[in-house]
Scaffold this active site. Structure first.
Site, short mmCIF file in Angstrom:
data_model
loop_
_atom_site.label_atom_id
_atom_site.label_comp_id
_atom_site.label_asym_id
_atom_site.label_seq_id
_atom_site.Cartn_x
_atom_site.Cartn_y
_atom_site.Cartn_z
N ASP A 165 0.85 -1.19 0.00
CA ASP A 165 0.00 0.00 0.00
C ASP A 165 0.89 1.24 0.00
O ASP A 165 2.06 1.18 -0.31
CB ASP A 165 -0.93 -0.03 1.22
CG ASP A 165 -0.16 -0.28 2.51
OD1 ASP A 165 1.00 0.18 2.61
OD2 ASP A 165 -0.70 -0.94 3.42
N HIS A 513 1.82 -8.64 -4.26
CA HIS A 513 0.78 -7.74 -3.74
C HIS A 513 1.40 -6.35 -3.56
O HIS A 513 1.91 -6.00 -2.49
CB HIS A 513 0.25 -8.28 -2.41
CG HIS A 513 -0.86 -7.46 -1.82
ND1 HIS A 513 -2.19 -7.71 -2.09
CD2 HIS A 513 -0.86 -6.39 -0.99
CE1 HIS A 513 -2.95 -6.84 -1.44
NE2 HIS A 513 -2.16 -6.02 -0.76
N ASP A 561 0.89 -17.98 -5.48
CA ASP A 561 1.29 -16.72 -6.13
C ASP A 561 0.03 -16.00 -6.61
O ASP A 561 -0.24 -15.91 -7.81
CB ASP A 561 2.25 -17.02 -7.28
CG ASP A 561 2.94 -15.77 -7.79
OD1 ASP A 561 2.85 -14.73 -7.11
OD2 ASP A 561 3.56 -15.82 -8.87
#
Length: 621
Positions: A165, A513, A561
């Protein structure tokens, strides 16, 4: 005529000999007359022929000096001959093929180190330098802090995004900077040999420059400090645009990024930030002005933490959800140790060696998580840091007893890492489960690998071949074997034959991610929800976030994954900082680039023996 020799023989008068003596005398007289007549003849000749002309010597006028022509010619000839000889030798040296010993290729740890450091470049917030070397990243977060009306903090630009993030969590960020600084202090020669010393110091400064903005670092005391920039609150169906609800490139963020401050219990956050600033001041000790600024900031924020007791995460829901601090006593010891090394002020050493401090930090507890070093619990690292003091400076009374306890506890922690004792489970592939089978295990294993290698190097530097686990003696090589086994697992020596460091090897995670890595840089600005299609895409990330260590496999060595499964695929600052530290500690052993730097960390520490008494007063009758 005969006479008698007084010694017993006949004494004859030999007339022949007498005549011979007369002849000899006449001959000598003739020679004398001849010698006298010769100069007379020469003199007479000179009258007739005139004086002989003397041969004149020739000279060369060099302007500043006049020298004999013969000497001049000889000197010039010698110089010309020397020049010709030197030219001939140079020609031979340059034309004859030379056989250089082949430079050994860099080991896997050094190769991975280059990549792991690059991850921090990808996580930078603020106005990026031209040499940032991550093509798909740009300036971002340039308004951080500027929208806070009435707040002291008008400029919070900079620092690092925590993970996938764009939130800046100061607690784990400070820990990451402390780890980088610690690794530089111990292994600067290895960083230099790898060509990464300047790079890693620039990364540290990027973090500490930001930390100095998060409190009033020029004041002598403070009342609050920033703990977080950005928000990830999605509880109760919250759909307000923020760093977790939206999926956007950091460069395109257009939603509000709130600033969270801590003005109550902030002991853990403040002490960790003090550790980051103090350790960095040792890294930058040659830059006296900057180092002095860091030390002052560290003093101010550490004192603030002692004054405002409590856990920083107890006051905010987001902090407790994402980076909950379990206690603050370990940070007190950890931060205090770095304060002592940075300042040499024995007050800090007196504070952190109080038995009650160690007791509150759990130094005598044991338990299932004892020895697990992480962004939350610094006890194992603090004990090793203070064992260093005992090994190399041996300060003695009144510190010896508690330092010996820390040293003994460090030895116990090292024993717990060895597979023979079964303190921690291991996967079938050999990964130690320091978090007891919970997700995201790699960040803990790299920390253990770093501590084990560092303790091994401490013992070697102290000429100690090993340590005891109960009655059994173990060589320091056992610790390095453990550390290598964990890092080798992460780099691909595992049942899946894949690397968990992006960009290392040929098989590594492709669906990390990470917002910036998953959205293409194609001049299209995707809004808050517009980026969801990239979040949910099954395709590999269009941008490779090189050097990112993902969260890791599960307890069965399995790995998924999948971008949205952050327990497998999300990297973090804290995890990569531990990876960097372990990699540099293990790197370069084949090239003999040296081990630890014994002395730099003690640069500010004064001699620990008592001050001699003053001289007596002058004697007076």
């Amino acid at each position: 005529m005969y006479g008698r020799d007084p010694w017993g023989g006949p004494l004859e008068i030999n007339t022949a000999d007498s005549a011979t003596d007369d002849d000899r005398s006449r001959n000598l007289n003739d020679l004398d007359r001849a010698a006298l007549s010769r100069p007379l003849d020469e003199t007479q000749q000179s009258w007739l022929l005139g004086p002989t002309e003397q041969k004149k010597k020739k000279y060369v006028d060099l302007g500043c000096i006049i020298v004999s022509r013969k000497i001049f010619v000889w000197t010039v000839g010698t110089l010309v001959a020397a020049a010709l000889l030197a030219g001939f030798i140079t020609l031979i040296v340059k034309t004859v093929p030379r056989h250089h010993p082949k430079t050994p290729p860099p080991d896997n740890y050094t190769i991975a180190l280059h990549k792991a450091l690059k991850f921090f470049n990808a996580q930078k917030s603020g106005k990026l330098p031209k040499h940032n070397n991550v093509s798909w990243r740009g300036n971002s977060g340039l308004q951080d802090g500027k929208g806070e009306t009435g707040s002291f903090y008008k400029d919070l630009v900079g620092g690092y995004y925590d993970a996938g993030d764009a939130i800046k969590f100061n607690f784990p960020m400070a820990y990451a900077m402390t780890m980088l600084s610690w690794s530089v202090i111990e292994y600067s020669a290895k960083y230099e040999a790898a060509g990464e010393l300047t790079h890693v110091k620039e990364l540290i400064k990027w973090g500490t420059d930001y930390f100095l903005k998060t409190f009033n670092s020029t004041a002598d005391s403070i009342d609050d400090l920033v703990s977080q920039v950005g928000s990830g609150n999605t509880d109760d169906g919250n759909t307000d645009p923020n760093d977790h609800y939206c999926w956007m490139r950091p460069e395109d963020m257009d939603y509000k990024r709130p600033v969270t401050t801590c003005n109550g219990g902030c002991s853990d956050l403040a002490a960790e930030m003090a550790a980051a600033l103090a350790s960095a001041s040792i890294v930058f000790k040659d830059n006296k002005e900057y180092s002095k600024k860091l030390v002052h900031g560290a003093k101010v924020v550490y004192q603030f933490g002692r004054t405002r007791r409590g856990r920083y995460s107890a006051g905010t829901a987001e902090s407790s959800k994402f980076y909950n601090s379990s206690m603050y006593w370990d940070e007190f010891i950890w931060g205090g140790a770095w304060m002592y090394y940075a300042t040499g002020n024995v007050t800090y050493l007196n504070l952190i060696t109080q038995p009650t401090m160690a007791k509150h930090a759990g130094a005598f507890w044991g338990g299932p998580y004892y020895g697990v070093f992480s962004w939350d619990n610094k006890l194992a690292g603090a004990q090793l840091l203070l064992s260093r003091l005992r090994l190399f400076l041996s300060p003695g009374y009144p510190y010896e007893e508690i330092l010996r306890t820390f040293h003994n506890q460090t030895s116990i922690v090292m024993c717990s890492y060895l597979p023979i004792f079964n303190k921690f489970n291991r996967t079938n592939g050999g990964l130690i489960e320091l978090n007891h089978g919970a997700p995201q295990p790699l960040q803990y294993s790299v920390n253990a690998a770093f501590l084990a290698t560092l303790y091994s190097d401490y013992l070697d530097a102290a000429d100690t071949p090993g340590w005891y686990c109960g009655p059994n003696f173990y060589s320091t090589s056992v610790l390095r074997d453990f550390a290598r086994s964990q890092i080798d697992y992460i780099l691909g020596k595992n049942p899946r034959k894949m690397s968990y460091v992006v960009g290392f090897g040929t098989k590594y995670p492709r669906h990390v991610h990470h917002r910036g890595a998953s959205i293409p840089k194609n001049k299209v600005k995707y809004n808050c929800k517009g980026g969801w299609k990239w979040r949910d895409s099954k395709k590999p990330n269009p941008n490779t976030i090189e050097g990112a260590m993902v969260a890791g496999p599960d307890k069965r060595d399995g790995y998924r994954d999948v971008r949205m499964n952050y327990n497998y695929t999300e990297p973090t600052l804290a995890g990569n900082a531990g990876l960097v530290a372990a990699l540099v500690a293990l790197s370069g052993e084949e090239e003999a680039t040296g081990k630890i730097d014994k002395n730099t960390i003690f640069s500010a520490v004064p001699p620990l023996f008592p001050t001699p008494p003053p001289p007596p007063a002058p004697w007076k009758p």
